[in-house]
Design an enzyme around this catalytic site. Structure first.
Site, PDB file in Angstrom:
ATOM      1  N   SER A 143       0.769  -1.171  -0.022  1.00  0.00           N
ATOM      2  CA  SER A 143       0.024  -0.043   0.095  1.00  0.00           C
ATOM      3  C   SER A 143       0.999   1.249  -0.004  1.00  0.00           C
ATOM      4  CB  SER A 143      -0.751  -0.169   1.290  1.00  0.00           C
ATOM      5  OG  SER A 143      -2.108   0.958   1.124  1.00  0.00           O
ATOM      6  N   ASP A 161      -5.791  -4.358  -1.669  1.00  0.00           N
ATOM      7  CA  ASP A 161      -4.799  -3.939  -1.008  1.00  0.00           C
ATOM      8  C   ASP A 161      -4.031  -5.148  -0.222  1.00  0.00           C
ATOM      9  OD1 ASP A 161      -3.529  -2.709   1.781  1.00  0.00           O
ATOM     10  OD2 ASP A 161      -4.321  -1.105   0.863  1.00  0.00           O
TER      11      ASP A 161
END
Length: 282
Positions: A45, A157
């Site tokens: 991320s 993610d």
């Protein structure tokens, strides 16, 4: 500390945390000042954004300048559809503008981004293909941003499966892995049961993949009650990263100074055969 041909190879495992991840810049700054080499980076991320920027050759000053000029709407726009609340298509353009149009394999320092397969729940290590797409996939929080469709996979993610990808850094050639965890939970009593639920999610994400136990040294900036979304507080986040890195720096320097001589890192292309899951974009 030994020369570059006879020392431990140092890797960073940079965790996710949205704006909190700007603390990674402070960590990198302190390591550079102390002469600690960074031989490879694995990021999830926001950790993927900062890690890729550094591996592409951006200086700490350039990282700080990008942090100062970048806000939430620089990388996203409202979507408000069944697929998510925002879209990160702007993030891909931001990566190409601020970092460059790279294939992941062509970065100056070996790098890999971590994403998650929304359907299978597998970790996906993105070690080659378009850098901007790899970063977007690693940052696409499910329910918030649409998944990234790539090679038949629905990617979201990486924090869901591996928030601090220490073993990925080792697969890239690291002997000594420094992890950075910015995902510190907070109870937020003013939110009542909702606050408890948010803290539970934070705890699950923080320990996803158990990467914090696989690091040789874990740096944990004090992030209690710090917002994930206040990009305007970039100077505070960077300072917190610097403070945390300085606290752990003696441990890192001692480990590197005591290390026996190590062979040169293997070619990056040799490492991915060990990954538990690979996604190759042609």
């Amino acid at each position: 500390m030994s020369s570059s041909n006879g020392r431990l190879r140092v890797g960073l495992a940079l965790g996710g945390g949205v704006a909190r991840g700007l603390a990674h810049i402070g960590v990198i700054s302190v390591l550079e000042e102390a002469g600690v080499p960074i031989d490879c980076v694995a990021g999830t991320s926001m950790g993927a954004i900062i890690g890729a920027s550094y591996c592409a050759g951006l200086s700490v000053d350039e990282l700080k300048a990008n942090a100062a000029r970048t806000g939430w709407w620089s990388v996203s726009r409202p979507l408000l559809s069944a697929n998510g609340l925002v879209t990160f298509q702007r993030l891909e353009r931001w990566v190409e503008d601020k970092i460059g149009e790279f294939d992941v394999r062509d970065l100056a320092i070996p790098f890999a981004a971590v994403a998650s397969d929304l359907v299978t729940g597998e970790r996906v290590v993105l070690w080659r293909g378009r850098l901007c797409t790899a970063i977007r996939a690693s940052c696409s929080v499910p329910g918030f941003a649409p998944p990234v469709e790539l090679d038949g996979h629905m990617l979201v993610d990486g924090g869901i499966t591996d928030n601090i990808p220490a073993d990925v850094a080792r697969m890239l050639g690291a002997d000594y892995v420094i992890g950075v965890d910015v995902f510190m939970p907070a109870l937020r009593p003013f939110l009542g049961p909702l606050g408890q639920g948010i803290a539970a999610i934070e705890t699950l994400v923080r320990h996803a993949g158990q990467g914090e136990t696989e690091c040789d040294c874990l740096i944990v900036p004090h992030m209690e009650r710090r917002s994930y979304f206040h990009f305007a507080h970039y100077e505070q986040f960077i300072a917190l990263g610097e403070e945390a890195a300085r606290r752990r720096l003696p441990v890192i320097l001692e480990a590197l100074e005591r290390a026996e001589r190590a062979p040169a890192p293997p070619p990056f292309e040799a490492a991915p055969r060990e990954f538990d899951h690979m996604l190759v974009e042609n």
